[in-house]
Design a protein around this motif. Structure first.
Motif, short mmCIF file in Angstrom:
data_model
loop_
_atom_site.label_atom_id
_atom_site.label_comp_id
_atom_site.label_asym_id
_atom_site.label_seq_id
_atom_site.Cartn_x
_atom_site.Cartn_y
_atom_site.Cartn_z
N MET A 1 0.87 -1.17 0.00
CA MET A 1 0.00 0.00 0.00
C MET A 1 0.91 1.23 0.00
N ALA A 2 0.88 2.02 -1.09
CA ALA A 2 1.80 3.14 -1.23
C ALA A 2 1.05 4.44 -1.42
N LEU A 3 1.64 5.52 -0.92
CA LEU A 3 1.08 6.86 -1.09
C LEU A 3 2.09 7.70 -1.85
N ASP A 4 1.63 8.37 -2.90
CA ASP A 4 2.45 9.31 -3.66
C ASP A 4 1.90 10.71 -3.43
N VAL A 5 2.60 11.48 -2.61
CA VAL A 5 2.16 12.82 -2.23
C VAL A 5 2.54 13.82 -3.33
N ALA A 6 1.63 14.75 -3.61
CA ALA A 6 1.85 15.72 -4.69
C ALA A 6 2.20 14.97 -5.98
N CYS A 7 1.33 14.07 -6.34
CA CYS A 7 1.61 13.11 -7.42
C CYS A 7 1.66 13.73 -8.80
N GLY A 8 1.11 14.95 -8.94
CA GLY A 8 1.17 15.63 -10.23
C GLY A 8 0.51 14.83 -11.33
N LEU B 1 5.24 9.08 -11.05
CA LEU B 1 5.83 8.33 -9.95
C LEU B 1 4.84 7.31 -9.39
N SER B 2 3.56 7.66 -9.39
CA SER B 2 2.53 6.72 -8.95
C SER B 2 2.53 5.47 -9.83
N ILE B 3 2.71 5.67 -11.12
CA ILE B 3 2.76 4.54 -12.05
C ILE B 3 3.97 3.65 -11.75
N GLU B 4 5.10 4.26 -11.46
CA GLU B 4 6.30 3.46 -11.11
C GLU B 4 6.06 2.64 -9.85
N LEU B 5 5.38 3.23 -8.87
CA LEU B 5 5.05 2.50 -7.65
C LEU B 5 4.11 1.34 -7.95
N ALA B 6 3.14 1.60 -8.82
CA ALA B 6 2.15 0.57 -9.16
C ALA B 6 2.79 -0.61 -9.88
N GLY C 1 -1.58 -4.93 -4.84
CA GLY C 1 -1.33 -3.74 -4.03
C GLY C 1 -2.13 -2.54 -4.49
N ARG C 2 -1.90 -1.41 -3.82
CA ARG C 2 -2.67 -0.20 -4.14
C ARG C 2 -1.79 1.02 -3.96
N VAL C 3 -1.90 1.93 -4.91
CA VAL C 3 -1.19 3.21 -4.85
C VAL C 3 -2.22 4.33 -4.83
N ILE C 4 -2.08 5.22 -3.88
CA ILE C 4 -2.93 6.41 -3.85
C ILE C 4 -2.06 7.61 -4.21
N GLY C 5 -2.46 8.31 -5.27
CA GLY C 5 -1.79 9.53 -5.67
C GLY C 5 -2.60 10.73 -5.25
N LEU C 6 -2.00 11.62 -4.48
CA LEU C 6 -2.69 12.80 -3.95
C LEU C 6 -2.07 14.07 -4.52
N ASP C 7 -2.92 14.99 -4.95
CA ASP C 7 -2.44 16.29 -5.42
C ASP C 7 -3.54 17.33 -5.20
N PHE C 8 -3.13 18.59 -5.09
CA PHE C 8 -4.13 19.65 -4.85
C PHE C 8 -4.52 20.36 -6.13
N ILE D 1 -4.33 2.09 -9.03
CA ILE D 1 -4.05 3.48 -8.66
C ILE D 1 -5.34 4.25 -8.42
N GLU D 2 -5.41 4.90 -7.30
CA GLU D 2 -6.53 5.78 -6.97
C GLU D 2 -6.01 7.20 -6.82
N LEU D 3 -6.66 8.16 -7.45
CA LEU D 3 -6.25 9.56 -7.36
C LEU D 3 -7.17 10.32 -6.41
N VAL D 4 -6.57 11.14 -5.57
CA VAL D 4 -7.31 11.89 -4.55
C VAL D 4 -6.87 13.34 -4.60
N GLN D 5 -7.83 14.27 -4.59
CA GLN D 5 -7.47 15.68 -4.48
C GLN D 5 -7.35 16.02 -3.00
#
Length: 238
Positions: A54-61, A65-70, A77-84, A105-109
């Motif tokens: 279970m990975a978190l990519d902060v400010a994933c843009g 990088l989220s794809i590389e983690l995935a 597994g699961r990758v959550i990419g977060l960006d504002f 991969i799940e994207l979160v604002q």
């Protein structure tokens, strides 16, 4: 040079990345002479995650990088990419849709300063080329540490300050003069890529960032300089 703190920096950075999202990946690859792909792979190797993580990519843009983690966490597994930034997340959706890792991969604002996750949730937390853009570097590192499980790793991939004579001078000539010009040509406007050299000038040296990792309570904090020290990968263990 811009001088920011807190909310004003956050708003400025949001505006910068909203305006360049459509060309961000192309310019990253061009301006780094295609080294950005290697840098991301190296950063992911430092997370030490395995399939099913279970990975978190902060400010994933744009999600690269989220794809590389995935690629490592896949398929269970699961990758959550977060960006504002909405525009960057929209580009991330496009990029992820082109891969076989969409289901992982799940994207979160959300905001890197207040991660919307429980303590001890992730096996690792990464941040790529964004730590210098946050309003409070130490708070961001601490938030990443908070949401990582004990034994998990916090990893930052970021621009750094090379020290080798001659190379250092040539690099800063390129970075200060040519990068803003090439960026202007790429996005059709002046300003956004001037932020790149300016943000590095006010960002601490990689040794200082390592000390921030340690102060946040991360063990065995180290950094690896890549490509002559123009980028650094920081690693700390919770």
């Amino acid at each position: 040079m811009q001088n920011f703190s807190g909310k004003s920096k956050e708003e400025f950075v949001h505006g910068v990345f909203s305006s360049i999202a459509h060309r961000y990946d192309l310019l990253n690859t061009t301006l780094s002479f295609n080294r950005d792909k290697y840098w991301r792979r190296f950063a992911v190797e430092q997370t030490n995650i395995k399939s099913g993580a279970m990975a978190l990519d902060v400010a994933c843009g744009t999600g690269m990088l989220s794809i590389e983690l995935a690629k490592i966490a896949f398929p269970t597994g699961r990758v959550i990419g977060l960006d504002f930034c909405e525009n960057m997340l929209a580009k991330a959706v496009e990029n992820i849709d082109k891969t076989k890792y969409k289901s992982s991969i799940e994207l979160v604002q959300g905001n890197a300063m207040e991660l919307p996750f429980e303590d001890n949730t992730f096996d690792c937390a990464t941040i790529g080329f964004a730590l210098r853009n946050v309003p409070d570097v130490e708070k961001c590192i601490d938030e990443m540490r908070r949401v990582v499980k004990p034994g998990g790793r916090v990893v930052s991939l970021e621009l750094a300050k090379p020290s080798a004579p001659v190379f250092k001078q040539l690099y800063y000539l390129y970075f200060d003069r040519l990068v803003p010009l090439l960026g202007k040509m790429g996005v059709g406007k002046d300003g956004p890529y001037q932020w790149l050299p300016n943000s590095l000038k006010i960002f601490p040296h990689q040794s200082v960032v390592r000390d921030m990792f340690s102060r946040a309570g991360l063990k065995d904090a180290v950094y690896h300089e890549l490509t002559g020290g123009i980028v650094a990968v920081h690693v700390g263990i919770k």
